[in-house]
Design a protein around this motif. Structure first.
Motif, PDB file in Angstrom:
ATOM      1  N   CYS A 258      -1.449   3.122  -5.727  1.00 55.60           N
ATOM      2  CA  CYS A 258      -0.408   2.175  -5.308  1.00 55.60           C
ATOM      3  C   CYS A 258       0.968   2.817  -5.143  1.00 55.60           C
ATOM      4  O   CYS A 258       1.998   2.144  -5.259  1.00 55.60           O
ATOM      5  CB  CYS A 258      -0.321   1.042  -6.318  1.00 55.60           C
ATOM      6  SG  CYS A 258      -1.835   0.103  -6.503  1.00 55.60           S
ATOM      7  N   GLY A 259       1.019   4.127  -4.923  1.00 56.10           N
ATOM      8  CA  GLY A 259       2.294   4.758  -4.625  1.00 56.10           C
ATOM      9  C   GLY A 259       3.009   5.401  -5.800  1.00 56.10           C
ATOM     10  O   GLY A 259       4.022   6.062  -5.614  1.00 56.10           O
TER      11      GLY A 259
ATOM     12  N   ASP B 255       0.801   6.087  -0.362  1.00 54.47           N
ATOM     13  CA  ASP B 255       2.051   5.504   0.107  1.00 54.47           C
ATOM     14  C   ASP B 255       1.652   4.299   0.951  1.00 54.47           C
ATOM     15  O   ASP B 255       0.463   3.997   1.078  1.00 54.47           O
ATOM     16  CB  ASP B 255       2.893   6.521   0.885  1.00 54.47           C
ATOM     17  CG  ASP B 255       2.168   7.106   2.078  1.00 54.47           C
ATOM     18  OD1 ASP B 255       1.493   6.353   2.815  1.00 54.47           O
ATOM     19  OD2 ASP B 255       2.250   8.316   2.302  1.00 54.47           O
ATOM     20  N   TRP B 256       2.620   3.582   1.514  1.00 52.59           N
ATOM     21  CA  TRP B 256       2.332   2.345   2.247  1.00 52.59           C
ATOM     22  C   TRP B 256       1.330   2.552   3.378  1.00 52.59           C
ATOM     23  O   TRP B 256       0.474   1.704   3.598  1.00 52.59           O
ATOM     24  CB  TRP B 256       3.630   1.732   2.746  1.00 52.59           C
ATOM     25  CG  TRP B 256       4.639   2.762   3.199  1.00 52.59           C
ATOM     26  CD1 TRP B 256       4.871   3.183   4.476  1.00 52.59           C
ATOM     27  CD2 TRP B 256       5.525   3.522   2.366  1.00 52.59           C
ATOM     28  NE1 TRP B 256       5.850   4.157   4.493  1.00 52.59           N
ATOM     29  CE2 TRP B 256       6.271   4.394   3.226  1.00 52.59           C
ATOM     30  CE3 TRP B 256       5.762   3.566   0.989  1.00 52.59           C
ATOM     31  CZ2 TRP B 256       7.238   5.281   2.744  1.00 52.59           C
ATOM     32  CZ3 TRP B 256       6.715   4.469   0.510  1.00 52.59           C
ATOM     33  CH2 TRP B 256       7.432   5.309   1.376  1.00 52.59           C
TER      34      TRP B 256
ATOM     35  N   SER C 295      -2.563   1.282   3.409  1.00 51.63           N
ATOM     36  CA  SER C 295      -3.039   0.458   4.516  1.00 51.63           C
ATOM     37  C   SER C 295      -4.328   1.032   5.123  1.00 51.63           C
ATOM     38  O   SER C 295      -5.283   0.303   5.391  1.00 51.63           O
ATOM     39  CB  SER C 295      -1.934   0.349   5.572  1.00 51.63           C
ATOM     40  OG  SER C 295      -2.398  -0.320   6.710  1.00 51.63           O
TER      41      SER C 295
ATOM     42  N   LEU D  86       2.751  -5.154 -12.308  1.00 49.30           N
ATOM     43  CA  LEU D  86       2.973  -6.207 -11.307  1.00 49.30           C
ATOM     44  C   LEU D  86       3.499  -5.631  -9.995  1.00 49.30           C
ATOM     45  O   LEU D  86       3.058  -6.014  -8.912  1.00 49.30           O
ATOM     46  CB  LEU D  86       3.962  -7.248 -11.855  1.00 49.30           C
ATOM     47  CG  LEU D  86       3.357  -8.271 -12.811  1.00 49.30           C
ATOM     48  CD1 LEU D  86       4.452  -8.999 -13.580  1.00 49.30           C
ATOM     49  CD2 LEU D  86       2.490  -9.273 -12.040  1.00 49.30           C
ATOM     50  N   TYR D  87       4.453  -4.733 -10.097  1.00 45.13           N
ATOM     51  CA  TYR D  87       5.048  -4.132  -8.899  1.00 45.13           C
ATOM     52  C   TYR D  87       3.967  -3.501  -8.018  1.00 45.13           C
ATOM     53  O   TYR D  87       3.874  -3.776  -6.820  1.00 45.13           O
ATOM     54  CB  TYR D  87       6.072  -3.072  -9.330  1.00 45.13           C
ATOM     55  CG  TYR D  87       6.846  -2.433  -8.191  1.00 45.13           C
ATOM     56  CD1 TYR D  87       8.140  -2.826  -7.902  1.00 45.13           C
ATOM     57  CD2 TYR D  87       6.300  -1.429  -7.417  1.00 45.13           C
ATOM     58  CE1 TYR D  87       8.865  -2.242  -6.862  1.00 45.13           C
ATOM     59  CE2 TYR D  87       6.999  -0.835  -6.375  1.00 45.13           C
ATOM     60  CZ  TYR D  87       8.287  -1.238  -6.108  1.00 45.13           C
ATOM     61  OH  TYR D  87       8.990  -0.658  -5.077  1.00 45.13           O
TER      62      TYR D  87
ATOM     63  N   GLY E 114       1.247  -6.014  -6.722  1.00 49.39           N
ATOM     64  CA  GLY E 114       1.810  -6.854  -5.667  1.00 49.39           C
ATOM     65  C   GLY E 114       1.940  -6.105  -4.356  1.00 49.39           C
ATOM     66  O   GLY E 114       1.665  -6.649  -3.276  1.00 49.39           O
ATOM     67  N   ALA E 115       2.359  -4.850  -4.438  1.00 47.87           N
ATOM     68  CA  ALA E 115       2.502  -4.039  -3.227  1.00 47.87           C
ATOM     69  C   ALA E 115       1.162  -3.912  -2.510  1.00 47.87           C
ATOM     70  O   ALA E 115       1.059  -4.091  -1.291  1.00 47.87           O
ATOM     71  CB  ALA E 115       3.060  -2.662  -3.593  1.00 47.87           C
TER      72      ALA E 115
ATOM     73  N   TRP F 147      -1.431  -5.859  -2.901  1.00 51.11           N
ATOM     74  CA  TRP F 147      -1.881  -7.200  -2.519  1.00 51.11           C
ATOM     75  C   TRP F 147      -1.350  -7.578  -1.133  1.00 51.11           C
ATOM     76  O   TRP F 147      -2.101  -8.075  -0.286  1.00 51.11           O
ATOM     77  CB  TRP F 147      -1.411  -8.220  -3.570  1.00 51.11           C
ATOM     78  CG  TRP F 147      -1.624  -9.631  -3.158  1.00 51.11           C
ATOM     79  CD1 TRP F 147      -2.757 -10.373  -3.280  1.00 51.11           C
ATOM     80  CD2 TRP F 147      -0.658 -10.483  -2.522  1.00 51.11           C
ATOM     81  NE1 TRP F 147      -2.567 -11.623  -2.768  1.00 51.11           N
ATOM     82  CE2 TRP F 147      -1.296 -11.719  -2.290  1.00 51.11           C
ATOM     83  CE3 TRP F 147       0.676 -10.324  -2.119  1.00 51.11           C
ATOM     84  CZ2 TRP F 147      -0.635 -12.799  -1.684  1.00 51.11           C
ATOM     85  CZ3 TRP F 147       1.329 -11.374  -1.515  1.00 51.11           C
ATOM     86  CH2 TRP F 147       0.679 -12.603  -1.308  1.00 51.11           C
ATOM     87  N   ALA F 148      -0.057  -7.326  -0.900  1.00 51.39           N
ATOM     88  CA  ALA F 148       0.540  -7.702   0.389  1.00 51.39           C
ATOM     89  C   ALA F 148      -0.063  -6.884   1.528  1.00 51.39           C
ATOM     90  O   ALA F 148      -0.316  -7.400   2.619  1.00 51.39           O
ATOM     91  CB  ALA F 148       2.057  -7.517   0.339  1.00 51.39           C
ATOM     92  N   ILE F 149      -0.299  -5.600   1.271  1.00 47.40           N
ATOM     93  CA  ILE F 149      -0.890  -4.740   2.300  1.00 47.40           C
ATOM     94  C   ILE F 149      -2.338  -5.158   2.582  1.00 47.40           C
ATOM     95  O   ILE F 149      -2.784  -5.157   3.732  1.00 47.40           O
ATOM     96  CB  ILE F 149      -0.770  -3.254   1.877  1.00 47.40           C
ATOM     97  CG1 ILE F 149       0.695  -2.819   2.017  1.00 47.40           C
ATOM     98  CG2 ILE F 149      -1.701  -2.364   2.675  1.00 47.40           C
ATOM     99  CD1 ILE F 149       1.009  -1.437   1.480  1.00 47.40           C
TER     100      ILE F 149
ATOM    101  N   ARG G  53      -3.609  -8.241   2.039  1.00 47.16           N
ATOM    102  CA  ARG G  53      -3.540  -9.585   2.625  1.00 47.16           C
ATOM    103  C   ARG G  53      -3.293  -9.517   4.138  1.00 47.16           C
ATOM    104  O   ARG G  53      -3.821 -10.328   4.897  1.00 47.16           O
ATOM    105  CB  ARG G  53      -2.396 -10.332   1.936  1.00 47.16           C
ATOM    106  CG  ARG G  53      -2.106 -11.718   2.445  1.00 47.16           C
ATOM    107  CD  ARG G  53      -0.945 -12.276   1.609  1.00 47.16           C
ATOM    108  NE  ARG G  53      -0.304 -13.412   2.198  1.00 47.16           N
ATOM    109  CZ  ARG G  53      -0.596 -14.678   1.928  1.00 47.16           C
ATOM    110  NH1 ARG G  53      -1.536 -14.965   1.076  1.00 47.16           N
ATOM    111  NH2 ARG G  53       0.066 -15.664   2.501  1.00 47.16           N
TER     112      ARG G  53
END
Lengths: 255, 255, 255, 255
Positions: free
Chosen positions: C36-37, C42-43, C47, C89-90, C93-94, C96-98, C100
């Protein structure tokens, strides 16, 4: 006896991540540009790379970058000239201390990635880098493109420069490099070696077939491509077959 | 004439963030420990802090840390001894180059935060740091607690050490510091100044009321507390009233 | 029909650096733990790894870590319990959004490296992690060692856990793993596959030859070893030959 | 009853460093933009800032940035559109999970610094951000300049936008902001409050004395200037004296 320098970027691993075949590549070069922790490299990688350079008796160069580990120093970052000077000093000093611990010194400095590209064409950035280099040492060599802003700025401050050319990159008729994103901008091994030989001889055939004269002192190989070692090995053999001896540029005074 | 050194941490801002009242505090000290980018400080902050030190003619020290900007170098990080040596060299070299650009040099080295604490009690860490310092310069001073592992390791390698005491921290009867988390471990201004005077005189009253003998050469002030400047100013005045002259420890040879 | 889950860490590349043979390995597993980074990933890597998981229909897990890119999350870092909760959580959540954004969800959470090791034996850390997981979702599964502090803390908060065992690591007679630094702690492919089969069956032969009973629901493969894909492929074939179907654990409710 | 939203950036501390007077400032606003760890903020700061927002019943917004802690997100960084989308998702998701743990949700998203500036004028960047926002939630509001590329791109994807104006920045006659580096571009408290009132009323006097019509829904205050709290307090009082009620924009659907 004809001498030519061949340089390559090294020490671009970081922590758990390994990049480049440094141990193989170093056999075919006479100068290495060592990452200083800002785009790649860390204190341990730097130390190992210095040890490798010392063992193979190749010249050690600092390879400072914008502070961008995630982008590998390839993204331009807006920065005041005064900040660039300190950015260069920080990284060069860090490598200097690690090299000194092994009885080695820094022979040359070559900016990395986006910092290199900007320094070639932007006067303010070029001067900021040159000021940092001079503050570190008047005797260190500056690797840069011939006729670039960094060459001009360095020489204006009394620094010695070393004109470099790229073995595996296609040239534009005006002497600049063809953009990486244009197909054919990266040469295959055979073409790269042929271009390397021509460059050692002061010439290069540009994208449009015209021949440019380029007086250069060092040939740059890229260390992280697929064919890096193969190109390096073939280039060295071809150069030696043509009577060249690989040798790092002479540094006249110490840091 | 009685001489005593007073040192404080400085240059702990980073990018957009400001920390510490360096410009005020520096008037009351003779040595500063400059953050090197790993727990705080960046190339520009380091350069400004060196300029401040040069202007006020105080001795410049490197303040290397574990690589932990988020934790401000206060978290212990497991690290091999060989890595610690390179970690120290990297940071000290970075500051050295920035200082050199302003005609200044590094007079002393003092590890920061968790690295300091571990180096005081852990032999392997202490030796790793001492090796890094010696590789950088045989003439630089090592700031550390008297009788600590870092003092022992540094002297075993032929380095000069400088015993330090903390003005604003309560002492245990065995000479160690009372844990930061225990109430009363941080002294108020008046008590801190009184302790500073006693320490300059080689004595300190411990937590249990007993008096310890501590031969020290430098008094450490903390730069980032609420009363940092007030304590510093009061200490300097009290020391001078007692006939002391603030002076950085003598460095016998250059880096 | 006998079902077993096989999980592996993935998405451990970062920027310019590639790590692991995710595209190959994913063919042999039913769950992936995505960095998760904080120790890797990384993002963009996140992905891509989510897309790979979606394509191969394997369950997606978050793999949160201490904030230590340089140390790959393998160094313990002192941290308050309240901070660990937010740290988890951070990262979750990161991811999770990617996920989703690709129509995917997080099925399980497994701490990485040093955070995993501490969470297995330290009650406060385990509770801090469990609180973060529960705040994110009551339905997500917690991957952990059987009888570990994290299992106990998670179940006390009403979370479902999933007991995991390590295919390629030697076990101590008490059910813990033999230290990585002890020779023989990492098993070769053949032994690892044999141990994987035994574990799927609830048994493992420990270092001293004794047989332990271990009720487990997921088998962990390491993604970054030399033999990662070979072990994974051989394990899947052996499990299927024994009548097992690889399937991720059932998640009863959604995040 | 006339309603107007007032928003300010918050949560821009990091680790040991404190920035902004969030606790004071929050009394005078109805929406806050919380840094997500890329230009400022960390998991603990984010959690504290969410708690502050919940306590004061102000709307929570995510404030994603380029990954540049050292440059505080104020430097443009070249990035592919697909990367920007993931960059936004990562940060928004991280804040979402931390907010959710406190029973809160994200009401709006506003890019920070250089990312904001680029998104206002560059179509590709604007679309990349809008795609990330939509993938996160169709119901969240996008804060942006009226008529900007981000407004256009967001609305094209069916997202609701919220036009914002800057209280303390001088405007050009064409509705853009006067460059920060031009003297007089930052207004003093009194002028800022007067401009805030005019903006709430749909008007602003530009640099050349001409009056522009600007239909806006939220007034942005800067949280980190010297007069931040003073301006905020004076603006709120003046708005209320004119019959305005501070209220965050209505979000029609949940994330």
């Amino acid at each position: 006896m004809k001498q030519i320098d061949v340089n390559a970027d090294m020490g671009e691993s970081f922590g758990r991540w390994t990049l480049g075949a440094d141990e193989k590549l170093i056999e075919y070069v006479s100068s290495v540009n060592i990452a200083c922790g800002f785009h790649a490299g860390d204190w341990e990688v730097m130390s190992h790379t210095v040890a490798l350079a010392v063992k193979h008796r190749v010249a050690i160069g600092a390879h400072p970058s914008y502070p961008d580990l995630h982008g590998f120093g390839r993204r331009h970052m807006e920065m005041k000239a005064t900040e660039i000077t300190q950015l260069v000093l920080y990284q060069v000093g860090a490598l200097w201390a690690i090299a000194r611990a092994q009885g080695a010194n820094i022979a040359h400095i070559k900016p990395h990635g986006a910092l290199y590209n900007i320094a070639m064409r932007d006067e303010e950035c070029a001067e900021a880098i040159a000021r940092g280099i001079k503050a570190f040492s008047k005797g260190v060599l500056v690797f840069c493109l011939p006729h670039s802003k960094l060459e001009i700025a360095s020489e204006a401050l009394g620094l010695k420069t070393c004109a470099e050319a790229f073995v595996d990159r296609r040239y534009e008729p005006n002497g600049s490099l063809v953009d990486r994103n244009i197909p054919g901008s990266i040469l295959d091994v055979e073409t790269a070696v042929r271009q390397g030989l021509a460059l050692a001889n002061g010439k290069v055939v540009a994208r449009d077939g015209s021949t440019l004269e380029l007086a250069i002192e060092t040939l740059c190989l890229h260390g992280d491509g697929h064919h890096a070692s193969a190109t390096a090995e073939a280039l060295r053999k071809s150069l030696e077959a043509e009577g060249y001896v690989l040798a790092s540029p002479k540094v006249t005074s110490d840091a």
